[in-house]
Design a protein around this motif. Sequence first.
Motif, PDB file in Angstrom:
ATOM      1  N   SER A 186       0.798  -1.227   0.000  1.00  0.00           N
ATOM      2  CA  SER A 186       0.000   0.000   0.000  1.00  0.00           C
ATOM      3  C   SER A 186       0.827   1.272   0.000  1.00  0.00           C
ATOM      4  N   ASP A 187       1.924   1.314   0.759  1.00  0.00           N
ATOM      5  CA  ASP A 187       2.645   2.576   0.949  1.00  0.00           C
ATOM      6  C   ASP A 187       3.869   2.733   0.055  1.00  0.00           C
ATOM      7  N   HIS A 188       4.627   1.665  -0.072  1.00  0.00           N
ATOM      8  CA  HIS A 188       5.895   1.746  -0.804  1.00  0.00           C
ATOM      9  C   HIS A 188       5.964   0.627  -1.838  1.00  0.00           C
ATOM     10  N   PRO A 189       5.179   0.722  -2.898  1.00  0.00           N
ATOM     11  CA  PRO A 189       5.169  -0.352  -3.892  1.00  0.00           C
ATOM     12  C   PRO A 189       6.529  -0.531  -4.542  1.00  0.00           C
ATOM     13  N   THR A 190       6.897  -1.773  -4.705  1.00  0.00           N
ATOM     14  CA  THR A 190       8.135  -2.116  -5.398  1.00  0.00           C
ATOM     15  C   THR A 190       7.806  -3.173  -6.434  1.00  0.00           C
ATOM     16  N   ALA A 191       8.778  -3.507  -7.242  1.00  0.00           N
ATOM     17  CA  ALA A 191       8.536  -4.483  -8.305  1.00  0.00           C
ATOM     18  C   ALA A 191       8.279  -5.872  -7.751  1.00  0.00           C
ATOM     19  N   THR A 192       8.920  -6.197  -6.630  1.00  0.00           N
ATOM     20  CA  THR A 192       8.775  -7.541  -6.066  1.00  0.00           C
ATOM     21  C   THR A 192       8.710  -7.473  -4.545  1.00  0.00           C
TER      22      THR A 192
END
Length: 342
Positions: free
Chosen positions: A271-277
């Motif tokens: 929710s807050d810090h989307p990353t690729a994986t």
Amino acid sequence: MAFDVTIQPSGHTFEVEDDETILEAGIRQGFAFPYGCRNGACGSCKGRVLQGEVDHGPTKPPGITEAELADGMALFCQAVAVDDLEIEVREIGAARDIVVKTLPCRVAALNRLADDVMELRLQLPASERLQFLAGQYLDILLKGGDRRSYSLANAPHDDDQLVLHVRNLPGGRFSTMVFEELKPKGLLRIEGPLGSFFVDEDSPRPRLFIGGGTGFGPLKGMLDHLAAEGLDRPHHLFWGARAADGIYAPEWLQKMAAEHAEHFRFTPVLSDHPTATAADFPAISGWPHDAVLAEYPDLSGFDVYMAGPPAMIHAAREAFLAVGLPTDQLYYDSFEPAVPAE
């Protein structure tokens, strides 16, 4: 004074005293209803009063609306009988042979899973065993009458120790103890197993699992149990966290995906810090219920199991029912805040 309660559609009957709730009386006499928090907040024990009258006390519990009360619904963890009753509620036969016990235990191990999550392993006395269903919880009994509820994160076949996932909550009485004071070999008292959150193994439908934070714990226990029985249909786990480090079981996830590739999928939702994986799996940005509906816009053919914070449970429940998920195919455990003893 005692009143008679008849359960529909089964026709089973039991007695309820005038100083106990309907849920308490049913459990005392071996009838398992859906329930969770037991303080009127989560709404899991909701059912319909077909005949007779109940009293919820001087204030309306938060887990039921005025419209539902007007429609004859009741929260059986709070409702007491005013006269003889006929009620409609789903009975859970699998739990009727489970004995709730109060037991001493020792801390076997404390393993840090994330900065704010601790795996607490409890060892029962050699002469005792706690029989439970995957997904149920137990209460830690504290001095002064307080109790704290934690879901079991292990499966019944792997019960040498009882495994809990404890999140460190600011000001939390027990979580502070776990992170700052508790040591291996320390003594605790528990009561359990409790709750009606477990798998309907008679259902032929594929299953979706949605966890928020440490709501992953009971879902892990369910999936470990189902994997031991042999996964024979699709199982898709969605795990919501703020950031990738909140997906705190990467080895378990990778092992499940490798050993059950045909029937198990995992989707992290950040929710807050989307990353690729997250944990080497492609992550989705947003909220778990949105991720589920993006992949499965028609939920009518699934059984859905959810565990986690109340806000997540409420949002997902409303969204899933709105698109046609039948209420009897939705199972959830809302991690309501603890209510201090009076």
